[in-house]
Write a protein that holds these residues in place. Sequence first.
Motif, PDB file in Angstrom:
ATOM      1  N   LYS B  87       0.831  -1.210   0.000  1.00 33.85           N
ATOM      2  CA  LYS B  87       0.000   0.000   0.000  1.00 33.85           C
ATOM      3  C   LYS B  87       0.869   1.266   0.000  1.00 33.85           C
ATOM      4  N   LEU B  88       1.896   1.270   0.846  1.00 31.69           N
ATOM      5  CA  LEU B  88       2.773   2.447   0.924  1.00 31.69           C
ATOM      6  C   LEU B  88       3.520   2.671  -0.388  1.00 31.69           C
ATOM      7  N   PHE B  89       3.897   1.574  -1.046  1.00 33.85           N
ATOM      8  CA  PHE B  89       4.627   1.682  -2.309  1.00 33.85           C
ATOM      9  C   PHE B  89       3.766   2.362  -3.378  1.00 33.85           C
ATOM     10  N   PHE B  90       2.553   1.850  -3.560  1.00 33.19           N
ATOM     11  CA  PHE B  90       1.690   2.444  -4.588  1.00 33.19           C
ATOM     12  C   PHE B  90       1.304   3.884  -4.217  1.00 33.19           C
ATOM     13  N   ASN B  91       1.144   4.124  -2.925  1.00 34.09           N
ATOM     14  CA  ASN B  91       0.828   5.475  -2.482  1.00 34.09           C
ATOM     15  C   ASN B  91       1.972   6.446  -2.778  1.00 34.09           C
ATOM     16  N   ALA B  92       3.203   5.976  -2.598  1.00 33.72           N
ATOM     17  CA  ALA B  92       4.367   6.829  -2.890  1.00 33.72           C
ATOM     18  C   ALA B  92       4.450   7.129  -4.385  1.00 33.72           C
ATOM     19  N   LEU B  93       4.138   6.130  -5.218  1.00 31.99           N
ATOM     20  CA  LEU B  93       4.117   6.367  -6.671  1.00 31.99           C
ATOM     21  C   LEU B  93       3.076   7.425  -7.017  1.00 31.99           C
ATOM     22  N   ALA B  94       1.906   7.326  -6.392  1.00 35.07           N
ATOM     23  CA  ALA B  94       0.835   8.301  -6.665  1.00 35.07           C
ATOM     24  C   ALA B  94       1.267   9.705  -6.262  1.00 35.07           C
ATOM     25  N   ASP B  95       1.956   9.826  -5.127  1.00 39.79           N
ATOM     26  CA  ASP B  95       2.468  11.144  -4.717  1.00 39.79           C
ATOM     27  C   ASP B  95       3.398  11.710  -5.791  1.00 39.79           C
ATOM     28  N   GLY B  96       4.242  10.833  -6.330  1.00 40.93           N
ATOM     29  CA  GLY B  96       5.151  11.270  -7.399  1.00 40.93           C
ATOM     30  C   GLY B  96       4.373  11.787  -8.608  1.00 40.93           C
ATOM     31  N   HIS B  97       3.323  11.081  -8.976  1.00 42.96           N
ATOM     32  CA  HIS B  97       2.526  11.508 -10.134  1.00 42.96           C
ATOM     33  C   HIS B  97       1.798  12.821  -9.836  1.00 42.96           C
ATOM     34  N   GLU B  98       1.361  12.954  -8.595  1.00 42.92           N
ATOM     35  CA  GLU B  98       0.649  14.187  -8.227  1.00 42.92           C
ATOM     36  C   GLU B  98       1.571  15.400  -8.334  1.00 42.92           C
ATOM     37  N   SER B  99       2.864  15.195  -8.057  1.00 40.21           N
ATOM     38  CA  SER B  99       3.812  16.314  -8.112  1.00 40.21           C
ATOM     39  C   SER B  99       3.915  16.882  -9.527  1.00 40.21           C
ATOM     40  N   ARG B 100       3.495  16.120 -10.537  1.00 37.09           N
ATOM     41  CA  ARG B 100       3.448  16.645 -11.912  1.00 37.09           C
ATOM     42  C   ARG B 100       1.985  16.755 -12.378  1.00 37.09           C
ATOM     43  N   GLU B 101       1.116  16.912 -11.441  1.00 34.40           N
ATOM     44  CA  GLU B 101      -0.327  17.125 -11.691  1.00 34.40           C
ATOM     45  C   GLU B 101      -0.966  16.028 -12.539  1.00 34.40           C
ATOM     46  N   PHE B 102      -0.434  14.818 -12.430  1.00 35.22           N
ATOM     47  CA  PHE B 102      -0.985  13.634 -13.107  1.00 35.22           C
ATOM     48  C   PHE B 102      -0.894  13.714 -14.633  1.00 35.22           C
ATOM     49  N   ALA B 103      -0.188  14.715 -15.155  1.00 35.28           N
ATOM     50  CA  ALA B 103      -0.155  14.910 -16.612  1.00 35.28           C
ATOM     51  C   ALA B 103       0.853  13.990 -17.298  1.00 35.28           C
ATOM     52  N   LEU B 104       1.772  13.398 -16.538  1.00 32.68           N
ATOM     53  CA  LEU B 104       2.814  12.580 -17.154  1.00 32.68           C
ATOM     54  C   LEU B 104       2.471  11.095 -17.142  1.00 32.68           C
ATOM     55  N   GLY B 105       1.838  10.642 -16.093  1.00 33.26           N
ATOM     56  CA  GLY B 105       1.572   9.215 -15.964  1.00 33.26           C
ATOM     57  C   GLY B 105       2.850   8.454 -15.662  1.00 33.26           C
ATOM     58  N   CYS B 106       2.804   7.172 -15.936  1.00 39.91           N
ATOM     59  CA  CYS B 106       3.922   6.259 -15.670  1.00 39.91           C
ATOM     60  C   CYS B 106       4.609   5.987 -17.006  1.00 39.91           C
ATOM     61  N   LEU B 107       5.910   6.179 -17.072  1.00 41.05           N
ATOM     62  CA  LEU B 107       6.612   6.001 -18.356  1.00 41.05           C
ATOM     63  C   LEU B 107       6.481   4.570 -18.876  1.00 41.05           C
ATOM     64  N   ILE B 108       6.435   3.619 -17.947  1.00 38.12           N
ATOM     65  CA  ILE B 108       6.276   2.213 -18.358  1.00 38.12           C
ATOM     66  C   ILE B 108       4.904   2.007 -19.011  1.00 38.12           C
ATOM     67  N   GLY B 109       3.888   2.564 -18.397  1.00 42.58           N
ATOM     68  CA  GLY B 109       2.549   2.463 -18.987  1.00 42.58           C
ATOM     69  C   GLY B 109       2.466   3.204 -20.319  1.00 42.58           C
ATOM     70  N   ASN B 110       3.001   4.430 -20.334  1.00 41.11           N
ATOM     71  CA  ASN B 110       2.950   5.222 -21.572  1.00 41.11           C
ATOM     72  C   ASN B 110       3.583   4.457 -22.735  1.00 41.11           C
ATOM     73  N   LEU B 111       4.774   3.917 -22.480  1.00 41.16           N
ATOM     74  CA  LEU B 111       5.482   3.268 -23.589  1.00 41.16           C
ATOM     75  C   LEU B 111       4.929   1.878 -23.879  1.00 41.16           C
ATOM     76  N   SER B 112       4.273   1.259 -22.898  1.00 36.96           N
ATOM     77  CA  SER B 112       3.572   0.001 -23.187  1.00 36.96           C
ATOM     78  C   SER B 112       2.540   0.239 -24.276  1.00 36.96           C
ATOM     79  N   LEU B 113       1.792   1.334 -24.149  1.00 37.16           N
ATOM     80  CA  LEU B 113       0.763   1.594 -25.159  1.00 37.16           C
ATOM     81  C   LEU B 113       1.337   2.212 -26.425  1.00 37.16           C
ATOM     82  N   GLU B 114       2.385   3.026 -26.295  1.00 40.81           N
ATOM     83  CA  GLU B 114       2.912   3.675 -27.509  1.00 40.81           C
ATOM     84  C   GLU B 114       3.804   2.736 -28.332  1.00 40.81           C
ATOM     85  N   LEU B 115       4.571   1.891 -27.668  1.00 45.63           N
ATOM     86  CA  LEU B 115       5.599   1.151 -28.412  1.00 45.63           C
ATOM     87  C   LEU B 115       5.468  -0.366 -28.431  1.00 45.63           C
ATOM     88  N   ALA B 116       4.761  -0.945 -27.447  1.00 45.90           N
ATOM     89  CA  ALA B 116       4.783  -2.421 -27.371  1.00 45.90           C
ATOM     90  C   ALA B 116       4.116  -3.068 -28.575  1.00 45.90           C
TER      91      ALA B 116
END
Lengths: 198, 198
Positions: B87-116
Amino acid sequence: MPRPPNPEVRVRLLEAGIELIHVRGFHGCGVKDITEEAGVPKGSFYNYFESKDAFVVDVLALYWQAIERRHGGLLLDSTVAPVDRVKLFFNALADGHESREFALGCLIGNLSLELAGTSSASRDQLLALLTRWEQLVADCVTLGQADGSVPRTHDARELASVLIEAWEGAVLRAKVTRARAPYQRFEESVMPRLLAGL
Amino acid sequence: MPRPPNPEVRVRLLEAGIELIHVRGFHGCGVKDITEEAGVPKGSFYNYFESKDAFVVDVLALYWQAIERRHGGLLLDSTVAPVDRVKLFFNALADGHESREFALGCLIGNLSLELAGTSSASRDQLLALLTRWEQLVADCVTLGQADGSVPRTHDARELASVLIEAWEGAVLRAKVTRARAPYQRFEESVMPRLLAGL
């Protein structure tokens, strides 16, 4: 004198856009690729669309229309229990993805990650389509709550949101693994537990 | 004579790549944008990377290394109950995303959809990183099963997969809505129910 716009050409461009953008991404194909795929001269693109950004908004609309036309009836079929309608709907979407070996994913998910961070027009359209999708699923959840098959512990809209989000995550993973397993996990673990309201 | 490669320049290029590709996507920025961001001449890119495709494989590796360095310790902290670590791990990731106002997302997810769907090198790397991530979460699930806090009804790897998939879906939605709600639904509805094995 410019030729009068031809609605058939417009649709041909949009269908070419759905295919190419789905396979390569928005930035992975250019206007020239799209006009070539549609078999029309490059210049004519701008008779129909102000820009590639405006084009993708209409591409998304047509993509979703096709999904609703093909599968939306499953959510509205009053001869089927509401919870089963939701299951059949997501299952039909998965079958569609399997027909392309999971390599394409969902255009709405793809463009959410590719464009929602940078293009406000795309983001507005994605927001509208996700809201529409959520409403259709939420309507089934509400019916399920009325007939007692879905507990009332959760808000129907929230539950619909979480289903769509978990689904899009499964699609994402399957695009990497090229296997149905993430969809199966969604259908067998996530969806039943969320719908059971546990 | 070409200059000998400078490891510092290599890292600068990768860090520029993480930032630009995270914001604009792989196809949304060119090698020139990356060398400019890194403050090095365009030609020097190819002293370090065979191609932009090879580059993004290393970008992904460095992105994930930074996540593990920053947050991976949460999953290994034996003073915290295994379920709480997840729980703490996923919560820390969410805090990181919030620091960029959720506009960036997760690079792994982004590139999974863009490049895989189109790049097999990226797909292999994404597969490796998702497997690594899954293993770290599965180890906590296994510990939770050993101490009785997580039922043994589900395979630990399967449960870890489904958590990561649901998480990536939440990230996707939040990139469109720019709000923490999808992360909250994941943390409050999806994760507890899946970890409770219900």
